[in-house]
Write an enzyme that holds these catalytic residues in place. Structure first.
Site, PDB file in Angstrom:
ATOM      1  CG  ASP A   1      82.560   2.293  50.196  1.00 17.22           C
ATOM      2  OD1 ASP A   1      82.776   3.388  49.643  1.00 17.22           O
ATOM      3  OD2 ASP A   1      82.250   2.192  51.390  1.00 17.22           O
TER       4      ASP A   1
ATOM      5  CD  GLU B   1      82.227   7.211  52.687  1.00 16.34           C
ATOM      6  OE1 GLU B   1      81.990   6.782  53.826  1.00 16.34           O
ATOM      7  OE2 GLU B   1      82.643   6.493  51.759  1.00 16.34           O
TER       8      GLU B   1
ATOM      9  CG  HIS C   1      77.690   4.694  55.806  1.00 10.65           C
ATOM     10  ND1 HIS C   1      77.656   5.978  55.326  1.00 10.65           N
ATOM     11  CD2 HIS C   1      79.018   4.387  55.923  1.00 10.65           C
ATOM     12  CE1 HIS C   1      78.893   6.421  55.168  1.00 10.65           C
ATOM     13  NE2 HIS C   1      79.738   5.480  55.529  1.00 10.65           N
TER      14      HIS C   1
END
Length: 379
Positions: free
Chosen positions: A22, A124, A213
């Site tokens: 990120d 995302e 993730h």
């Protein structure tokens, strides 16, 4: 040869391809995308990630998350996502000796041959497309190679792991999104989705999927992790679960601690899925309620469980660096991958299996997705 020397040699041939970082959002938060103010060519103390530490960690490819919070909706979410994509493009342009934009699996291998870090993007959360397949296609045209179907909140067409179940999976439009992603060669990412959405998407997709993730629910029982039956279905699908390092997803003790914090936050009207409000609350709450430790060994347990259930061809790494306040001991920043690989080597992992974990599996999945798209284009 020592284990450390063995891992160094391994990473020369099979660099880490991490599923989720990120840093672009951190650059927005810390400097409003001023890449001179936060110069990632230097060793930084305000991020988990910079170029020297990526080199130290053996990272050769990175899915940069072009994340925007699900508190942004509609056109605001689309705009913010485009700004995140712009950040990645400008980052690659600023550091051409270190980074290379990668749109294809062949681009990744070309970057490796040049000694550069392949830079891919992942959106995302389905809120980033504002219920528009046209926006989805434009994200793909800009180089976005995966989209996580949800973030912390449901979208109208898919249920999130951390929201109330509404659909039990995907709506008909959600099925259309998955099929369109298959058609254009964009990976379907099932991290953050509910178990129902995971199972539904696996039934619909014609290409391998990823969890960019996520860790194993059997090891740490939280909704963000992947149940064993889904890991089994993932193996049949040919996809890959990229194990994350986030403490509350890998350590049961930290998961319980965070749940207690979420209850305290709820008493003050703060939702734990609203990270902009919840994380500052937890920073204050942590002062009187210390977070239990988590360690590299916790992550090892998840990697080994995914291997046991899904198979060594279906496990990868997705650290979530710069997307969580702290990381397990031994994995505090992006230099930690060699330590994780050494721990697995000491448990008997072969070089061939470690190479699948670091990048071989996700490289295969991306190639497979490109082949599905190529067949669709041929009609």
């Amino acid at each position: 040869m020592t284990t450390a020397d063995r891992i160094t040699a391994l990473l020369q041939k099979h660099p880490v391809w991490d599923g989720h970082n990120d840093l672009p959002w951190e650059l927005r938060e810390q400097s409003s995308y001023d890449l001179d103010a936060v110069d990632i060519a230097q060793r930084l103390t305000t991020t988990h990630t910079d170029l020297p530490r990526l080199r130290d960690g053996g990272v050769g490819a990175q899915f940069w998350s072009v994340y925007v919070p699900s508190t942004l909706q509609g056109g605001a979410a689309v705009t913010a996502t485009l700004e995140q994509i712009d950040c990645v493009h400008r980052m690659v342009e600023k550091y051409p000796d270190s980074l290379r934009l990668a749109r294809t699996a062949a681009d990744v291998e070309q970057a490796w041959s040049e000694g550069r870090i392949a830079s891919l993007m992942g959106a995302e959360g389905g809120h980033s497309i504002d219920e528009s397949l046209g926006v989805l296609r434009m994200l793909r045209a800009l180089g976005v190679r995966y989209m996580t179907l949800t973030h912390n909140d449901n979208v109208p067409w898919a249920d999130s792991a951390t929201d109330a179940e509404v659909l039990g999976g995907l709506s008909p439009f959600g099925e259309d999104v998955v099929r369109e992603m298959n058609r254009i060669g964009m990976l379907v990412d099932l991290s953050h989705t509910s178990a129902g959405t995971m199972r539904h998407a696996l039934r619909v997709t014609s290409a391998p999927v990823i969890f960019s993730h996520s860790s194993a629910r059997a090891v740490c029982d939280v909704p963000r992790n992947v149940p064993d039956d889904v890991l089994g279905a993932l193996a049949a699908n040919g996809g890959v679960c990229m194990v994350t390092f986030v403490p509350q997803f890998v350590s049961p003790a930290v998961a319980q601690w965070r749940a207690e914090g979420a209850e305290a936050a709820a008493a003050e009207g703060i939702r734990n899925t609203d990270l902009a409000a919840f994380e500052p609350f937890m920073a204050r709450w942590r002062a009187d309620h210390p977070q239990p430790p988590s360690t590299l060994s916790d992550v090892v347990a998840h990697v080994e469980h995914v291997r046991e259930v899904a198979g060594v061809d279906h496990v990868g790494l997705g650290g979530d660096y710069d997307g969580t306040p702290n990381l397990p001991e031994g994995l505090e920043d992006v230099t930690g991958y060699p330590r994780l690989l050494a721990a697995l080597a000491d448990k008997g992992w072969s070089d061939a299996d470690l190479g699948k974990l670091t990048s071989g599996n996700v490289l295969r999945v991306l190639r497979d997705a490109e082949q599905v798209a190529a067949r669709a284009a041929e009609g």
